[in-house]
Design a protein around this motif. Structure first.
Motif, PDB file in Angstrom:
ATOM      1  N   ALA A  37      83.990  72.339  -7.004  1.00 22.67           N
ATOM      2  CA  ALA A  37      83.362  73.372  -6.329  1.00 22.67           C
ATOM      3  C   ALA A  37      81.941  73.651  -6.701  1.00 22.67           C
ATOM      4  N   LEU A  38      81.474  73.683  -7.627  1.00 26.10           N
ATOM      5  CA  LEU A  38      79.807  73.740  -7.889  1.00 26.10           C
ATOM      6  C   LEU A  38      79.163  72.450  -7.264  1.00 26.10           C
ATOM      7  N   PHE A  41      79.058  73.289  -3.582  1.00 30.96           N
ATOM      8  CA  PHE A  41      77.899  74.345  -3.391  1.00 30.96           C
ATOM      9  C   PHE A  41      76.721  73.607  -3.326  1.00 30.96           C
ATOM     10  N   ARG A  45      74.003  73.221  -0.101  1.00 32.61           N
ATOM     11  CA  ARG A  45      72.436  73.270   0.101  1.00 32.61           C
ATOM     12  C   ARG A  45      71.682  72.156   0.359  1.00 32.61           C
ATOM     13  N   GLN A  52      73.510  82.211   0.723  1.00 36.53           N
ATOM     14  CA  GLN A  52      74.687  82.153  -0.229  1.00 36.53           C
ATOM     15  C   GLN A  52      75.878  81.941   0.296  1.00 36.53           C
ATOM     16  N   GLY A  53      76.298  82.748   1.234  1.00 37.31           N
ATOM     17  CA  GLY A  53      77.417  83.070   1.742  1.00 37.31           C
ATOM     18  C   GLY A  53      78.082  81.870   2.535  1.00 37.31           C
ATOM     19  N   ARG A  55      77.135  78.764   1.927  1.00 33.65           N
ATOM     20  CA  ARG A  55      77.316  77.755   1.011  1.00 33.65           C
ATOM     21  C   ARG A  55      78.340  77.978   0.083  1.00 33.65           C
ATOM     22  N   VAL A  56      78.704  79.316  -0.285  1.00 34.80           N
ATOM     23  CA  VAL A  56      79.733  79.572  -0.914  1.00 34.80           C
ATOM     24  C   VAL A  56      81.387  79.186  -0.006  1.00 34.80           C
ATOM     25  N   ALA A  59      81.953  75.725   0.169  1.00 34.73           N
ATOM     26  CA  ALA A  59      82.443  75.253  -1.174  1.00 34.73           C
ATOM     27  C   ALA A  59      83.852  75.617  -1.360  1.00 34.73           C
ATOM     28  N   VAL A  60      84.109  76.636  -1.028  1.00 37.60           N
ATOM     29  CA  VAL A  60      85.595  77.293  -0.918  1.00 37.60           C
ATOM     30  C   VAL A  60      86.597  76.394   0.177  1.00 37.60           C
TER      31      VAL A  60
END
Length: 278
Positions: A37-38, A41, A45, A52-53, A55-56, A59-60
């Motif tokens: 997940a990291l 993220f 980027r 950020q939204g 990118r999150v 990742a999800v």
């Protein structure tokens, strides 16, 4: 910088090895998914997702693939659907290996190229997560061996390339990498593979297959490193992040492992050298 890299590496590797060696499979699976997940993220980027939204969310979405497969199929999937995901991972890295020589800077400036770089996160990260979880289910020491094998390849490439490197390996991607460094990587993995075959108690023919698999894995791990270099070059970034002092981000540490893990796991499945739970 080298001192900082060593200190950070020691601070990471000791607890990670203890976790792998002694923690239950469920906890290790959770840790692997967290790392993925990291990494996703950071990928977002580098893939020019703004905010950020977004990118999150990316990742999800990436994380949902391996997490969903584990949730739906669980252990029963290792000889079925999960195995196909590992096979797709192997195919993906074969395509990457063949496609890297054709790369030219500016890929990310094209819309289709930008989405290709973004979409590459799925076949890169999902099979790697499943491979590491399966390896730990089979034998925790297989994960430690794989990490040591990849580390040996990285170390051999760095020092041999630095001392003897003359011929660029992929100048459009990473000018510092050389063919001599690649040979150094393969040479450094050979003793690790031999020790691994001995430590796992393999007989002569199985040991030969295991060592050859180790060399193939080391070779493919270089493709993982170069793929991330493409992503960073297109993003104009030196590192994937700043989470690990002296090392950069998560992707900077696991790029080679993302390529090595599915190839290694698939190789063990196909050769039946280790059975799950062995």
């Amino acid at each position: 910088m080298l001192k900082q890299r060593i200190l950070t590496a020691l601070a990471i590797i000791v607890p990670v090895f203890l976790l792998i060696a002694f923690a239950p499979s469920g906890l290790v699976a959770g840790f692997v998914l967290l790392v993925i997940a990291l990494g996703a993220f950071e990928w977002a980027r580098l893939g020019s997702f703004e905010g950020q939204g977004a990118r999150v969310a990316f990742a999800v979405l990436v994380l949902a693939v391996p997490a969903g497969l584990l949730l739906i199929w669980g252990d029963a999937g290792w000889t079925g659907f999960h195995a196909w995901v590992l096979a797709l991972g192997v195919v993906w890295w074969g395509l990457v290996f063949l496609g890297l020589p054709a790369y030219r800077p500016g890929l990310g400036a094209r819309r289709w190229g930008r989405w290709l770089l973004r979409g590459a996160a799925f076949p890169t990260l999902a099979p790697a997560a499943l491979a590491l979880i399966w390896l730990h289910d089979s034998a925790p020491m297989l994960v430690i061996y794989l990490i040591l094998l990849v580390a040996a390849a990285d170390t051999g490439a760095f020092f041999i390339g630095r001392r003897f490197g003359r011929s660029p390996l992929a100048p459009d991607i990473s000018p510092g990498k050389t063919r001599e460094g690649l040979l150094g990587a393969l040479a450094a993995t050979l003793p690790v593979a031999l020790i691994g075959a001995w430590a796992f108690g393999l007989q002569a023919m199985d040991a030969l297959v295991f060592v050859l698999l180790g060399i193939v894995v080391a070779l493919v791990s270089v493709a993982g490193d170069l793929q991330e270099s493409v992503l960073k070059r297109e993003a104009g970034a030196k590192d994937s992040g700043m989470l690990l002092p002296g090392h950069g981000g998560i992707l900077d540490r696991v790029d080679s492992l993302t390529a090595a893990a599915p190839v290694f796991a698939a190789g063990l499945l196909w050769t039946a050298l280790f059975a799950q739970g062995g």
